[in-house]
Design a protein around this motif. Structure first.
Motif, PDB file in Angstrom:
ATOM      1  N   LYS A  11       0.806  -1.226   0.000  1.00  0.00           N
ATOM      2  CA  LYS A  11       0.000   0.000   0.000  1.00  0.00           C
ATOM      3  C   LYS A  11       0.838   1.275   0.000  1.00  0.00           C
ATOM      4  N   TYR A  12       2.000   1.271   0.635  1.00  0.00           N
ATOM      5  CA  TYR A  12       2.793   2.483   0.829  1.00  0.00           C
ATOM      6  C   TYR A  12       4.163   2.381   0.174  1.00  0.00           C
ATOM      7  N   HIS A  13       4.705   3.536  -0.144  1.00  0.00           N
ATOM      8  CA  HIS A  13       6.085   3.613  -0.626  1.00  0.00           C
ATOM      9  C   HIS A  13       6.989   3.563   0.600  1.00  0.00           C
ATOM     10  N   VAL A  14       7.738   2.503   0.737  1.00  0.00           N
ATOM     11  CA  VAL A  14       8.609   2.322   1.894  1.00  0.00           C
ATOM     12  C   VAL A  14      10.047   2.452   1.433  1.00  0.00           C
ATOM     13  N   ILE A  15      10.816   3.289   2.120  1.00  0.00           N
ATOM     14  CA  ILE A  15      12.221   3.437   1.755  1.00  0.00           C
ATOM     15  C   ILE A  15      13.086   2.673   2.752  1.00  0.00           C
ATOM     16  N   GLU A  16      14.194   2.205   2.262  1.00  0.00           N
ATOM     17  CA  GLU A  16      15.167   1.523   3.111  1.00  0.00           C
ATOM     18  C   GLU A  16      16.154   2.560   3.640  1.00  0.00           C
ATOM     19  N   LEU A  17      16.495   2.454   4.895  1.00  0.00           N
ATOM     20  CA  LEU A  17      17.499   3.361   5.455  1.00  0.00           C
ATOM     21  C   LEU A  17      18.859   3.044   4.851  1.00  0.00           C
ATOM     22  N   ASN A  18      19.634   4.087   4.644  1.00  0.00           N
ATOM     23  CA  ASN A  18      20.983   3.899   4.139  1.00  0.00           C
ATOM     24  C   ASN A  18      21.915   4.879   4.854  1.00  0.00           C
ATOM     25  N   ARG A  19      23.164   4.786   4.543  1.00  0.00           N
ATOM     26  CA  ARG A  19      24.168   5.624   5.200  1.00  0.00           C
ATOM     27  C   ARG A  19      23.886   7.106   5.008  1.00  0.00           C
ATOM     28  N   THR A  20      23.504   7.497   3.799  1.00  0.00           N
ATOM     29  CA  THR A  20      23.231   8.907   3.502  1.00  0.00           C
ATOM     30  C   THR A  20      22.115   9.449   4.390  1.00  0.00           C
ATOM     31  N   ILE A  21      21.036   8.705   4.515  1.00  0.00           N
ATOM     32  CA  ILE A  21      19.906   9.140   5.338  1.00  0.00           C
ATOM     33  C   ILE A  21      20.309   9.200   6.808  1.00  0.00           C
ATOM     34  N   PHE A  42      12.721  13.293   9.369  1.00  0.00           N
ATOM     35  CA  PHE A  42      12.956  14.465   8.517  1.00  0.00           C
ATOM     36  C   PHE A  42      13.963  14.132   7.416  1.00  0.00           C
ATOM     37  N   ALA A  43      15.030  13.456   7.751  1.00  0.00           N
ATOM     38  CA  ALA A  43      16.042  13.092   6.751  1.00  0.00           C
ATOM     39  C   ALA A  43      15.452  12.173   5.681  1.00  0.00           C
ATOM     40  N   SER A  44      14.579  11.272   6.074  1.00  0.00           N
ATOM     41  CA  SER A  44      13.925  10.390   5.111  1.00  0.00           C
ATOM     42  C   SER A  44      13.017  11.183   4.174  1.00  0.00           C
ATOM     43  N   ALA A  45      12.310  12.160   4.722  1.00  0.00           N
ATOM     44  CA  ALA A  45      11.455  13.019   3.902  1.00  0.00           C
ATOM     45  C   ALA A  45      12.295  13.818   2.911  1.00  0.00           C
ATOM     46  N   LEU A  46      13.415  14.343   3.362  1.00  0.00           N
ATOM     47  CA  LEU A  46      14.311  15.083   2.471  1.00  0.00           C
ATOM     48  C   LEU A  46      14.840  14.183   1.359  1.00  0.00           C
TER      49      LEU A  46
END
Length: 75
Positions: A11-21, A42-46
């Motif tokens: 249902k949702y766009h899920v992002i994986e955490l990474n070093r940059t975030i 906030f970093a994930s939103a950016l």
């Protein structure tokens, strides 16, 4: 529980955490005195180029980059 996880990912766009975030979250937290978890949101939103981030936990009107924070209960 597995079904719930599968449905969430469908249902949702899920992002994986990474070093940059994670590093961006650390920088935001240090610069703006946010908790690490709020900074991570906030970093994930950016990272995903989100224009508006809704949260009841942070200061309405706060802007980093092009992402603006809005408290939906403070309208």
């Amino acid at each position: 529980m597995r079904h719930l996880i599968e449905c969430f990912y469908e249902k949702y766009h899920v992002i994986e955490l990474n070093r940059t975030i994670l590093i961006k979250a650390s920088d935001i937290g240090e610069k703006h005195c946010f908790s690490f978890w709020d900074s991570l949101i906030f970093a994930s939103a950016l990272h995903e180029n989100v224009d508006i981030l809704y949260s009841e936990d942070m200061q309405t009107g706060f802007i980093v980059g092009k992402t603006r924070l809005i408290n939906p209960f403070n309208q």
